[in-house]
Design an enzyme around this catalytic site. Structure first.
Site, mmCIF file in Angstrom:
data_model
loop_
_atom_site.group_PDB
_atom_site.id
_atom_site.type_symbol
_atom_site.label_atom_id
_atom_site.label_comp_id
_atom_site.label_asym_id
_atom_site.label_seq_id
_atom_site.Cartn_x
_atom_site.Cartn_y
_atom_site.Cartn_z
ATOM 1 N N GLY A 356 0.835 -1.191 0.000
ATOM 2 C CA GLY A 356 0.000 0.000 0.000
ATOM 3 C C GLY A 356 0.870 1.241 0.000
ATOM 4 O O GLY A 356 1.580 1.491 0.953
ATOM 5 N N THR A 357 0.808 2.024 -1.074
ATOM 6 C CA THR A 357 1.753 3.108 -1.286
ATOM 7 C C THR A 357 1.080 4.227 -2.051
ATOM 8 O O THR A 357 0.156 3.984 -2.827
ATOM 9 C CB THR A 357 2.960 2.586 -2.107
ATOM 10 O OG1 THR A 357 3.522 1.457 -1.454
ATOM 11 C CG2 THR A 357 4.028 3.640 -2.280
ATOM 12 N N VAL A 358 1.564 5.480 -1.882
ATOM 13 C CA VAL A 358 1.116 6.580 -2.733
ATOM 14 C C VAL A 358 2.310 7.126 -3.496
ATOM 15 O O VAL A 358 3.411 7.223 -2.960
ATOM 16 C CB VAL A 358 0.435 7.711 -1.936
ATOM 17 C CG1 VAL A 358 -0.861 7.220 -1.327
ATOM 18 C CG2 VAL A 358 1.344 8.286 -0.862
ATOM 19 N N MET A 438 2.825 2.607 -7.981
ATOM 20 C CA MET A 438 2.783 2.132 -6.601
ATOM 21 C C MET A 438 2.345 0.668 -6.541
ATOM 22 O O MET A 438 1.846 0.119 -7.493
ATOM 23 C CB MET A 438 1.789 2.942 -5.783
ATOM 24 C CG MET A 438 1.535 4.326 -6.247
ATOM 25 S SD MET A 438 0.110 4.995 -5.402
ATOM 26 C CE MET A 438 -0.459 6.121 -6.646
ATOM 27 N N ARG A 510 -0.602 1.681 -9.212
ATOM 28 C CA ARG A 510 -1.300 2.938 -9.495
ATOM 29 C C ARG A 510 -0.250 3.957 -9.852
ATOM 30 O O ARG A 510 0.481 4.427 -8.998
ATOM 31 C CB ARG A 510 -2.122 3.349 -8.268
ATOM 32 C CG ARG A 510 -3.228 2.346 -7.937
ATOM 33 C CD ARG A 510 -3.855 2.618 -6.588
ATOM 34 N NE ARG A 510 -2.909 2.440 -5.500
ATOM 35 C CZ ARG A 510 -3.004 3.062 -4.336
ATOM 36 N NH1 ARG A 510 -3.972 3.931 -4.120
ATOM 37 N NH2 ARG A 510 -2.122 2.829 -3.385
#
Length: 538
Positions: A356-358, A438, A510
């Site tokens: 889980g990353t931005v 991501m 993403r």
């Protein structure tokens, strides 16, 4: 009116965004707007990146938080700078101590996998070295969103609900996790899509970080709060670990791919995996289009080999059994390329976990550009929230090995193998621009596919990100999106690949892209159709 905000039954198309004065591309529209807002107030691309990153801790807490780590590639005045803001393991932790708790591997949740968070230090360091505005001004949009609240976007709401259900099942009424529920599920459930959520804890903490240029987080009131909560629940993180922390400026690493230099942050990050895969792949000619069977087969096999080596060797540079120079050499690439034949192979197996990353990209009219990534690692991270602060702590230490002979073995003060990677591309002395994808171990695979979509297949930034992706999982297993050509998937299966079709595109990363036309200075951006992505421009 009632709608299903996750149902989109009809084909939709986005086009490339163009601008001259500034651009911010990220996974959350309000965060992109926060970056542009700061730029219009006199900030540059670096200030915009700080504003966007801080806003994302509020606007997309399903992937990052104030207790995240961060990395950045910053193009200023014709030079690329690298910032490693990942944090080390606490000084009081050890393999023996973790095993004495009854663990054979590093835990996923709780205090044990929490390493020193680096994101707030990254914001302060970027502002100090390259920014034009004080940190208080860059963090103002994030503070406002936390205080006033904002309505959840669709993909954000989807993952928030999934995480809440998972945490309810895993944690029950354990006291250490109660602040997470108080913060992110205050009504006993996740907020719905379109429902307004706010957090005074986030606002208060961000204000303290802004007013002290990050000092409160590492050597002040917030550090004291983290220390106290860690001690109360048997954690290893201490205020001394926080006080000793400073982000590190590093020299980016690169390979040349068909005339373009592709840049990554050096280990402990996994960006070297993308470079190794490109170095292997450039020995082939991908001239028959994206859907050519042999080309896709060779790309998958190159990524398998690069990942196998990355997991075997990548950790802090001092502990790597092979040097970065060796892993990125032409001789090494040829040696690995020789392993690729006409059939799928099984490399040394491992199973990549979810992530889980931005990621965000910014550019301004002066020529500055930033590739920035920030992450809690797995969704909401460790599940630990420091009471009353909104500080959601990452679980990055989960990647440490408890085998003392492994290069990535847990040690006090050591940085673990890190999945989050910002990318950048140049040609000659000109910046082409920042890019990133991501999503845990999808990231180097996404980087490879973005570079090839640009260089080999000539796709514009938006079409590049819209293109169907593949993801090597383990052994001969390859996951493909439902939009991946079925005839190609079938042909790959005949080559021995175990092809599985995913119903949801969320696991394929993403991404965001901003390219600059060197002849005109015009910016062109693409954003991810697999999430709530947006390009804000000026």
């Amino acid at each position: 009116m009632q709608f299903d905000h996750l149902s989109y039954p009809y084909p939709s198309q986005r086009t490339t965004t163009f601008a001259k004065n500034g651009m911010v591309a990220t996974s959350q529209p309000l965060a992109a707007q926060a970056g542009i807002e700061v730029m219009k107030k006199g900030g540059n691309a670096i200030d915009a990146a700080i504003a966007t990153a801080a806003a994302l801790t509020v606007l997309e807490p399903t992937s990052n938080g104030i207790g995240s780590d961060a990395f950045a590639l910053v193009w200023v005045k014709g030079k690329l700078h690298g910032l490693n803001a990942s944090g080390p393991a606490p000084q009081s932790i050890s393999i023996d101590a973790v095993k004495e708790q009854g663990n054979e591997t590093m835990p996923t949740f709780g205090w044990t996998p929490v390493t020193v968070p680096g994101a707030p230090a990254a914001w302060a360091e970027l502002a100090k070295k390259f920014g034009k505005l004080p940190l208080s001004e860059s963090l103002a949009p994030a503070i406002a969103y936390a205080e006033e609240g904002y309505p959840l976007s669709p993909v954000l709401g989807k993952y928030w609900k999934l995480a809440t259900k998972k945490f309810q099942q895993l944690f029950g009424d354990e006291e250490v996790y109660q602040p997470w529920f108080d913060t992110f599920a205050p009504a006993g459930k996740a907020p719905e899509i379109g429902e307004v959520w706010r957090s005074e804890g986030h606002a208060s903490t961000l204000r303290k970080i802004a007013e002290t240029n990050g000092e409160s987080f590492y050597r002040g009131e917030l550090a004291e709060a983290m220390d106290a909560y860690s001690r109360k629940h048997g954690g290893y993180l201490r205020k001394e670990d926080l006080a000793a922390y400073h982000p590190e400026w590093v020299d980016p690493i690169k390979v040349n791919y068909r005339g373009y230099d592709v840049w990554e942050i050096p280990p402990n990050g996994q960006g070297i995996v993308a470079l190794m895969a490109l170095n292997i792949a450039k020995g082939y000619e991908f001239t028959k289009g994206r859907d050519d069977l042999e080309s896709v087969h060779q790309q998958i096999e190159a990524m398998k080999l690069a990942f196998t080596d990355g997991k075997a060797f990548v950790t802090e540079p001092a502990d790597m059994p092979l040097t970065m120079e060796t892993l990125l050499s032409e001789e090494y690439a040829q040696e690995r390329r020789n392993k690729i034949g006409s059939e799928a192979i099984t490399p040394e197996p491992y199973t990549p976990p979810a992530g889980g990353t931005v990621y965000l990209a910014t550019a301004d009219g002066e020529g500055n550009m930033v590739s920035f990534i920030q992450s809690n690692y797995m969704g909401f991270g460790s599940g630990i929230v420091v009471p009353g602060t909104g500080i959601s702590l990452q679980n990055r230490g989960h990647d440490f090995s408890l085998d003392p002979t492994h290069p990535n073995a847990l040690k006090p003060g050591k940085k673990t193998y890190h999945t989050i990677i910002p990318g950048f591309m140049t040609k000659g002395d000109e910046a082409i621009g920042p890019f990133g994808v991501m999503g845990g171990y999808m990231q180097p695979q996404g980087h490879m596919q973005v570079v090839m979509n640009t260089v080999d297949y000539g796709l514009n930034p938006q079409a590049n990100l819209d293109a169907p992706r593949w993801q090597w999982m383990k052994d001969k297993t390859v996951l493909v999106e439902s939009s991946f050509p079925s005839h190609l998937a079938q042909a790959l299966a005949r080559k021995g690949h175990n092809i599985q079709v995913a119903l949801d595109g969320g696991g394929f990363g993403r991404g965001q892209i901003i390219w600059r036309d060197p002849s005109t200075g015009v910016l062109m951006g693409g954003t991810e159709s697999r999430t709530d992505g947006s390009v804000a421009s000026w």
